[in-house]
Enzyme design. Structure first.
Site, PDB file in Angstrom:
ATOM      1  N   SER A 141      -5.459  -1.540 -26.059  1.00 15.69           N
ATOM      2  CA  SER A 141      -5.727  -2.925 -26.441  1.00 15.69           C
ATOM      3  C   SER A 141      -4.494  -3.504 -27.141  1.00 15.69           C
ATOM      4  O   SER A 141      -3.435  -3.582 -26.542  1.00 15.69           O
ATOM      5  CB  SER A 141      -6.979  -2.995 -27.314  1.00 15.69           C
TER       6      SER A 141
ATOM      7  N   ASP B 281     -13.406  -6.344 -18.082  1.00 15.34           N
ATOM      8  CA  ASP B 281     -12.928  -6.441 -19.459  1.00 15.34           C
ATOM      9  C   ASP B 281     -12.766  -7.911 -19.830  1.00 15.34           C
ATOM     10  O   ASP B 281     -11.971  -8.633 -19.232  1.00 15.34           O
ATOM     11  CB  ASP B 281     -11.595  -5.708 -19.599  1.00 15.34           C
TER      12      ASP B 281
ATOM     13  N   HIS C 260     -13.788  -3.103 -21.485  1.00 14.75           N
ATOM     14  CA  HIS C 260     -12.784  -2.793 -22.497  1.00 14.75           C
ATOM     15  C   HIS C 260     -12.933  -1.396 -23.079  1.00 14.75           C
ATOM     16  O   HIS C 260     -11.936  -0.749 -23.415  1.00 14.75           O
ATOM     17  CB  HIS C 260     -12.865  -3.834 -23.622  1.00 14.75           C
TER      18      HIS C 260
END
Length: 694
Positions: free
Chosen positions: A548, A634, A669
């Protein structure tokens, strides 16, 4: 079989004009017009060529990694061998029931169970996640909660990997679901009493917008809007908490810098009222105990935080009094109150290590909770009864699995409840230490190190260096059993506690955001050079790992000093920074301006972000072996960011090192929700790392 050539993404130049500058994005076309459908699990591509390109990348990755199947299988078996597949958690009491979770060999998810009145009573299975998830590749439980009298189980669930949740309800007496199914919510809800629930609806941007109530027996016809986020706060996330004593609901609006908190007593029909509003990184966390509110805050520039109190009858700031003042060298991270005791969880701003204190609210006596090591991760679980003198917590270290304890707040006596069993693992074979590297501006950067005893520090060791450094999310020294599959192969594992996280306090975070963001990248590289200088490893033997915002870190350092790395794994990497933060239509963009700056309105912010944005700074040079991981649904870091990054790297890099994109068409994610698939994915990553060193 001849190996296929790496995919070659077509170029469709798109000119972007911003602050009197023009840049060309050749791969903007990879953002499919139907991407919002992907978030909902509908892979209806508007542009077939986008699908074709993604499939070609996945086929290439599969073929390149195909000969590592035996390595993957070996690593998979190793990780699995350190897991007790048939296990039962220690009972946790809530009301008249003791709640437990059971995992069974071959099943991907826990089974939720409970016992009435006694831990020796008959076991009742009230929710089997395995059965509920049978028709889904992804099944992510958000908030779960049984009402006070234990008759209904409410939960939020997501089945695509996005941030959109549905609220569902199960009648435990009938052992069946009701018809309640409210969609497109955040994962946050709270029971108000045995029949009514507060929940948060999302707006078109995907952020929380409206707080509603519903009676579980009357269904949607009973829906009432209790609070609507003002237009002036559209850029903020909306969350909801309930005080442990069940007396107040708090609504939290936050964008990383500004904070707005509303509250409502649950024994009244009064509307939500404003409690406090502030800006410029002033933060608040509020709870209630015995007629007073306790406020954890950095008000008045006390960035190590203090606790203030006020009576519930008068919440005006002028009536706030300091209960626990700021400490010079201790950052007060969290607090909790039980009966007449306050648990204060600190981080030492010099060492980054946790320190836990138990404070008597009446006498202000402050006692330190001591353990056999200073480098630990303390996790407070608490007690469902706010008047209890006994709380539950877990403790672990980088080489010691978690142990569950009950703590008597009066005597500070600890009772061991359960030690996590990790088969085929011997903590005595490993060593952990905390080192400090010195940055160019004189800051001490903590580094957590784990390696096998007897490892020679001779500059020849492969090393995996994890980093994150954003949003004030510090990396605590937890036990991660999977990493020992690399350590047992001679790797050293290290965590760089760099600025942007809060390991050394709130100022550590503030010095790694917005116009100081480059401190994060430079700190990470400083750690690399320190570990090389100290002979833990050498240039070209380091694998960088980040996900991330940690993926942004990986992309930035790969551009800055590629030769220092053997390989890089960038999981769901936030690499197309300037384009994403310039697009206000994306769910996370407006709240992110307080973290990165606003390149739409501010030219200086634009130029600064552009100067480090990984996608925009790729250049003709040799890059290390790179594996980028992403999921099609995501919503936090959209799939086209790593896809564009990989496409541009392929075009410009001058080496023959590996460059792979692994895209999952059924996750978002957080990756796989199934435990065996998660192990398989981790084995794939480690096999890539090992392949890079061959």
């Amino acid at each position: 079989m001849n190996p296929i050539k790496p995919p070659n993404a077509k170029k469709i130049p798109k000119e972007i004009k911003q602050h009197n500058q023009t840049r060309v994005d050749n791969y903007a076309w990879l953002r499919d017009k139907n991407w919002k459908k992907f978030i909902e699990g509908d892979l209806d591509f508007h542009d077939p060529s986008v699908k074709e390109y993604l499939e070609s990348e996945q086929a290439y990755t599969k073929q390149i990694m195909d000969h590592t199947q035996s390595s993957q299988k070996q690593i998979y078996d190793e990780i699995l061998s350190r897991i007790v597949e048939d296990d039962i958690s220690y009972p946790y009491q809530k009301g008249n029931y003791y709640y437990i979770q059971e995992t069974k060999k071959g099943l991907n998810y826990p089974i939720l169970q409970r016992k009435f009145a006694s831990i020796d009573a008959e076991t009742e299975t009230y929710f089997d996640i395995n059965k509920e998830s049978e028709n889904y590749d992804t099944f992510i439980l958000g908030t779960t909660s049984v009402n006070k009298d234990g008759t209904y189980f409410a939960y939020t669930v997501n089945t695509t990997g996005s941030m959109s949740y549905s609220l569902k309800l199960k009648d435990l007496a009938k052992n069946e679901h009701t018809q309640l199914n409210i969609t497109d919510l955040t994962d946050s809800f709270q029971w108000v009493d045995n029949e009514n629930i507060f929940y948060i609806e999302r707006d078109e941007s995907g952020r929380g917008k409206t707080v509603c109530s519903i009676n579980i027996h009357k269904g949607l016809e009973s829906r009432q809007v209790l609070f609507t986020k003002p237009t002036s706060h559209d850029d903020m996330f909306l969350d909801m908490t309930k005080t442990p004593d069940g007396k107040y609901i708090f609504l939290h609006l936050n964008n990383g810098s500004d904070t707005v908190i509303h509250y409502k007593p649950l024994d009244s029909d009064a509307p939500f009222q404003l409690f406090v509003e502030d800006k410029d990184d002033i933060q608040y966390s509020i709870t209630h105990n015995n007629g007073s509110f306790y406020i954890l805050t950095n008000l008045n520039h006390k960035n190590n935080f203090m606790i203030m109190t006020c009576p519930v009858e008068n919440i005006s700031k002028s009536n706030w009094k300091i209960f626990l003042d700021e400490e010079k060298d201790l950052y007060l991270e969290t607090m909790a109150l039980y009966n007449k005791y306050l648990i204060a969880c600190y981080k030492n701003t010099a060492t980054s290590m946790q320190e836990i204190f138990i404070i008597n609210i009446l006498t202000h006596e402050k006692r330190s909770l001591k353990f056999s090591t200073n480098n630990f991760c303390f996790h407070l679980i608490g007690n469902d009864d706010p008047n209890s003198y006994v709380i539950r917590f877990s403790l672990e270290t980088p080489i010691q699995p978690s142990t569950l304890y009950d703590l008597n707040l009066e005597s500070l006596k600890k009772i061991t409840l359960k030690k996590s069993n990790v088969p085929n693992y011997d903590t005595n074979k490993y060593q952990t230490e905390v080192l400090n590297a010195t940055s160019s501006d004189g800051q001490k950067i903590p580094i957590t190190i784990i390696y096998k005893k007897g490892t020679l520090l001779n500059s020849k060791n492969p090393l995996l260096l994890y980093g994150y450094g954003s949003y004030g999310l510090g990396i605590t020294p937890t036990f991660n059993q999977q990493i020992f599959s690399l350590i047992n192969r001679g790797f050293i594992y290290a965590i760089a506690h760099i600025r942007g996280g809060d390991e050394k306090g709130y100022n550590w975070y503030r010095n790694g955001k917005k116009e100081l963001k480059k401190n994060t990248f430079e700190d990470y590289l400083t750690v690399c050079h320190f570990l090389i200088d100290q002979k833990y490893t050498n240039a070209g033997l380091i694998t960088g790992y980040g996900g991330s915002a940690g993926g942004l870190l990986m992309g930035a350092v790969a551009n800055m000093e590629p030769s220092i790395f053997k390989s890089i794994i960038a999981a769901v990497p936030f690499v197309d920074v300037v384009n994403t933060i310039s697009d206000a239509s994306l769910p996370l963009t407006p709240p992110e301006w307080e973290e990165w700056g606003n390149p739409i309105l501010n030219k200086e912010d634009f130029e600064y972000i552009l100067s480090y944005s990984p996608y925009d700074n790729i250049k003709p040079q040799s890059y290390p072996n790179i594996l980028a991981l992403t999921g099609i649904s995501d919503e936090q870091v959209t799939y086209w960011e790593p896809a564009k990054w990989v496409a541009k790297l392929r075009d410009l890099k001058t080496d023959n090192n590996l460059l792979l994109l692994d895209i999952k068409m059924n996750s978002g994610h957080t990756g796989a929700s199934k435990r065996y698939q998660w192990i398989k994915d981790k084995a794939f990553e480690y096999a890539f790392i090992l392949k890079a060193y061959q």
